[in-house]
Scaffold this active site. Structure first.
Site, PDB file in Angstrom:
ATOM      1  N   ASP A 185       0.810  -1.219   0.000  1.00  0.00           N
ATOM      2  CA  ASP A 185       0.000   0.000   0.000  1.00  0.00           C
ATOM      3  C   ASP A 185       0.843   1.268   0.000  1.00  0.00           C
ATOM      4  OD1 ASP A 185      -2.505   1.381   0.107  1.00  0.00           O
ATOM      5  OD2 ASP A 185      -2.243   1.682   2.260  1.00  0.00           O
ATOM      6  N   SER A 224      -6.739   5.177   0.127  1.00  0.00           N
ATOM      7  CA  SER A 224      -7.075   3.890  -0.477  1.00  0.00           C
ATOM      8  C   SER A 224      -8.563   3.598  -0.290  1.00  0.00           C
ATOM      9  CB  SER A 224      -6.254   2.768   0.164  1.00  0.00           C
ATOM     10  OG  SER A 224      -4.875   3.041   0.047  1.00  0.00           O
ATOM     11  N   GLN A 239      -5.390  -1.935  -6.770  1.00  0.00           N
ATOM     12  CA  GLN A 239      -5.951  -1.021  -5.774  1.00  0.00           C
ATOM     13  C   GLN A 239      -6.593   0.172  -6.474  1.00  0.00           C
ATOM     14  OE1 GLN A 239      -3.750   2.084  -3.176  1.00  0.00           O
ATOM     15  NE2 GLN A 239      -3.903   0.305  -1.833  1.00  0.00           N
TER      16      GLN A 239
END
Length: 306
Positions: free
Chosen positions: A214, A239, A289
């Site tokens: 991430d 996110s 993502q």
């Protein structure tokens, strides 16, 4: 192993407070909320601690629901959805202040033989030829690319992970539109064998890679628009959802190449796709993502095309 890596391992070693209920704490983040990679990794640890030891994770799908409060503990509740002959499925809800902040579904599989092929590993500079964060961040601050306080926060956030950009990160080339592609090499700052970790391997390696996944995935979205990201304040973002597939064995304390690209951005959202390769060319992980990426009003006035 440095103190920062040991601290990260301690962070992942959740406290079990009841059957299938775990509690985790947070570390300081570079933004005033819990780092998404941390909550994803902790949730996967919680799920993994209820799965058979011989079934490592092969996939996860997660949604970030609310910003996490770094000053409060996070409670992870695991639902044992299914235990089959080859696959195990778990669902995890992370709760803070009585509200869900994160949701994860994970699947685990016993090792078995099958068809085998993969995309080739793309070319990339050898990681040992690239500067470390400790070398490059102070230099970028001195050259005016980063506020010194921001550089220090980034350095602290990455103290447990040796992360090296193959090309310049987005904040160095603000205003320059580049191909929406980014590469970083990473590994832990020290060998995990020295830790006597509470989390068995390979679950520990997979959770550490989930943590790192991430950190940089949406960089490629920024590159396509000449934006530098939160580090220079020309976009704000977070996110939204995160998916990973673990294809082949890996070790988080050995070099891994994170090859990232962005196929699209629209409607205040940007999509990032990543592939993680071992140093010998094995495709170990695929990542996708989507994140919120918004241009602050001040920047919008300066860039009518944003």
């Amino acid at each position: 192993m440095n103190d920062a890596l040991q601290s990260l391992l301690d962070l992942l070693a959740l406290e079990q407070i009841e059957q299938d209920i775990f509690r985790g704490r947070s570390r300081a983040s570079v933004v005033p909320r819990v780092f998404g990679g941390q909550v994803a990794a902790q949730a996967l640890v919680a799920a993994g601690r209820t799965a058979p030891a011989d079934r490592p994770p092969h996939s996860l799908h997660a949604y970030f629901l609310r910003p996490g409060d770094p000053g409060a503990p996070i409670v992870y509740t695991v639902d044992r959805i299914r235990d089959g002959r080859s696959f195990t499925t778990r669902r995890v809800v992370a709760v803070q202040h009585g509200q869900p902040v994160f949701h994860l579904s994970a699947s685990f599989q016993a090792d078995e033989e099958g068809l085998d092929h993969q995309e080739p590993m793309p070319p990339a500079t050898d990681p040992l030829e690239l500067p470390t964060a400790a070398e490059v961040l102070p230099r970028h601050a001195a050259e005016g690319y980063l506020d010194p306080a921001v550089a220090e926060r980034l350095l602290e956030a990455r103290a447990a992970i040796d992360l090296r950009y193959v090309d310049e990160p987005p904040y160095v080339t603000v205003g320059e539109v580049r191909e929406p592609r980014s590469q970083v090499w990473f590994r832990t700052q020290g060998k995990l064998d020295e830790a006597g970790a509470a989390i068995p391997r390979p679950l520990l390696d997979i959770c550490l890679v989930t943590y790192v996944s991430d950190m940089t995935l949406l960089d490629s979205v920024l590159l396509a628009h000449g934006r530098g990201g939160w580090a220079v304040g020309d976009v704000v973002g977070a996110s939204l959802d995160h998916a990973m597939w673990f294809h082949r064995p890996l070790r988080a304390d050995e070099w891994l190449l994170y090859d990232q690209e962005s196929p699209t951005a629209h409607g205040g959202r940007g999509l990032g796709k990543g592939r993680i390769f071992t140093a010998d060319g094995q495709l170990a992980v695929s990542v996708i993502q989507e994140g919120v990426i918004r241009v602050p009003r001040e920047s919008s006035r300066q860039d009518p095309g944003a």
